[in-house]
Design a protein around this motif. Structure first.
Motif: not given
Length: 509
Positions: A236-240, A479-499
């Protein structure tokens, strides 16, 4: 990307509109800052290198001892290890760009972000995001469980984990208070403590893993780190998200650690002062509420390249290798033990899993207690750094933002630092009695990814307006945009799963 900062009256240097203009001075020579006639290898190790060790005290912690090995031990290295490596490398680049701003201005990032957003909203956002993630106290809870097991010589029961271990966690926070209380310069004391603890942890983990783990387990770990692959089915997104958020440090929240470069005196940080310990006396100059940047001269450009070289050495010779070892060694050890015993790790038992399984495999009490001590030191170094950073970042933010506050404490941040540390310890103590350590840590890791979604974008504004010798190249923004996209993807999946009431499944990858 805009690259022009507006000059302010009187020779000051304005970045944004949310804070007063920066003062202007010349970059200091490193020899002057560190009190050395020349800086060779010996001086670089003993005097210059330091903040990265504090970072390793945090990075070799919850993600490395709890979240990463939990997923590796239950699902294997393939499809998890590569995400860990990506996280470490992206965080190192992110750290470099945060360090760029701190060295060029002498301002801590939480204050710098208010140059992007009006009405100190940048500072408020930086502090709130950090507190949402770390005030849960999972790091303290895990350290308490490890210490309780060392004391009792056996795995704690559920009741003991819920009560006795939590009270030990409270006691350990009191120990951190004493460490800072007795320091002359808090950041330097933390460097020395982490020199000892980080080296002890890495050497001990290396010895245990070399003795216990099979060659095939080592090969699995090394292959897993460099082999691109999708997460295992059912992940799951929460795991990764938890693993990548806490591999190395704390993804988007790494800016809180960069305050130590100001206190260390890197670049223009030497013009801004530092938070002293209680034993420093009253003659220490107060922390400057507004930073200082440097004139665009050939001499300053040459000095900037020298300071930038030290920061690169901190990140790529200390932080990155240490972070990789910190994740590789526990991951190899846990995956080997899980295969050997047939007992995979579980959320509730993860803080003491290695010790318990070493005893099950007939390694004896020596390795049992050794693993317990190592696990405790891993989590306690995290506790030291996180607890102090929670206090430091709040104090730095309020002190630098409010003239009324500075008058209230008579220009001495310690008058608020230590009482606030006590108050914060009480608040965290109440929270850690609510959930198991791993659950609290997983929440913190995923909340760190929220900061990674937002803060690199604010940082892009800041580094584009520095004096020309300090400005970033185009690839830094990529690279800063890559940081935002990479980690942000996992957060968005996590928060969708929480809700939605359940975790988002990544197996469709």
């Amino acid at each position: 990307m805009a690259t022009t900062a507006e000059p302010a009256p009187g020779g000051a240097y304005q970045i944004g509109t949310g804070r007063p203009p920066l003062r202007v001075d010349d970059l200091p020579e490193p020899e002057q800052v560190f009190g050395a006639r020349r800086i060779g290898l010996k001086e670089a190790v003993t005097l210059v290198i330091g903040p990265s060790l504090i970072a390793l005290g945090l990075s070799i912690g919850s993600g490395e001892w709890l979240l990463g090995p939990l997923q590796i031990g239950t699902r294997g290295w393939v499809g998890i290890g590569f995400f860990i490596l990506l996280s470490i490398l992206l965080q190192a680049f992110y750290n470099m760009e945060i360090g760029r701003y701190v060295m060029a201005t002498g301002e801590v990032p939480s204050l710098g972000f208010s140059r992007v957003l009006p009405f100190y909203l940048g500072t408020l956002l930086a502090v709130v995001l950090f507190y949402i993630a770390f005030i849960t106290g999972g790091w303290a809870s895990g350290a308490g469980e490890g210490l309780l097991t060392v004391i009792k010589g056996e795995i704690p029961t559920e009741d003991e984990r819920e009560w006795e271990a939590r009270w030990l966690a409270v006691g350990l926070m009191a120990a951190v208070f004493v460490i800072t209380l007795l320091a002359r310069k808090i950041s330097r004391t933390l460097e020395l403590v982490n020199w000892v603890l980080v080296l002890a942890v890495l050497i001990s983990l290396l010895v245990i893993t070399l003795v216990v783990a099979s060659a095939s387990s080592w090969l699995d770990g090394l292959e897993g780190l460099v082999r691109p692959a999708l997460p295992p089915e059912g992940t799951t997104a929460r795991d990764i998200g938890g693993v990548v958020g806490f591999a190395a440090m704390a993804s988007g929240l790494n800016y809180v650690f960069m305050n130590y470069y100001r206190d260390k005196g890197y670049g223009m940080g030497s013009k801004s002062g530092y938070i002293p310990g209680l034993l420093a006396g009253a003659d220490v100059p107060p922390v400057a509420p507004v930073g200082t940047t440097f004139r665009e001269t050939p001499e300053n450009a040459a000095l900037w390249r020298q300071w930038w070289g030290y920061l690169k050495a901190e990140m790529w010779l200390v932080f990155v290798p240490g972070a990789i070892l910190g994740m590789l060694l526990p991951g190899v050890l846990v995956s080997h033990l899980a295969n050997e015993t047939g007992t995979p790790p579980a959320t509730e038992t993860m803080p003491t899993y290695v010790a318990e399984q070493l005893r099950e495999t007939g390694q004896g009490d020596f390795f049992f207690y050794w693993a317990l001590v190592v696990g405790f030191l891993v989590l306690f170094t995290t506790q030291i750094v996180v607890f102090e950073m929670l206090v430091r970042n709040f104090v730095d933010a309020v002190y630098g933002s409010s003239a009324s506050f500075r008058r209230l404490v008579h220009g001495d941040a310690r008058r608020f630092y230590y009482p606030f540390m006590v108050l914060l310890a009480v608040a965290i103590s109440l929270i850690i009695f609510t959930e198991a350590a791993v659950g609290l840590v997983n929440w913190a890791a995923n909340m760190s990814n929220l900061a990674a979604l937002v803060m690199p974008l604010l940082l892009m504004f800041l580094i584009s307006r520095l004096p020309r010798p300090a400005r970033a190249s185009w690839w830094s923004y990529v690279l800063l945009i890559a940081v935002s996209v990479y980690f942000g993807y996992f957060f968005l999946n996590f928060i969708v799963g929480e809700f939605s009431g359940g975790d988002t499944d990544l197996s469709f990858w």
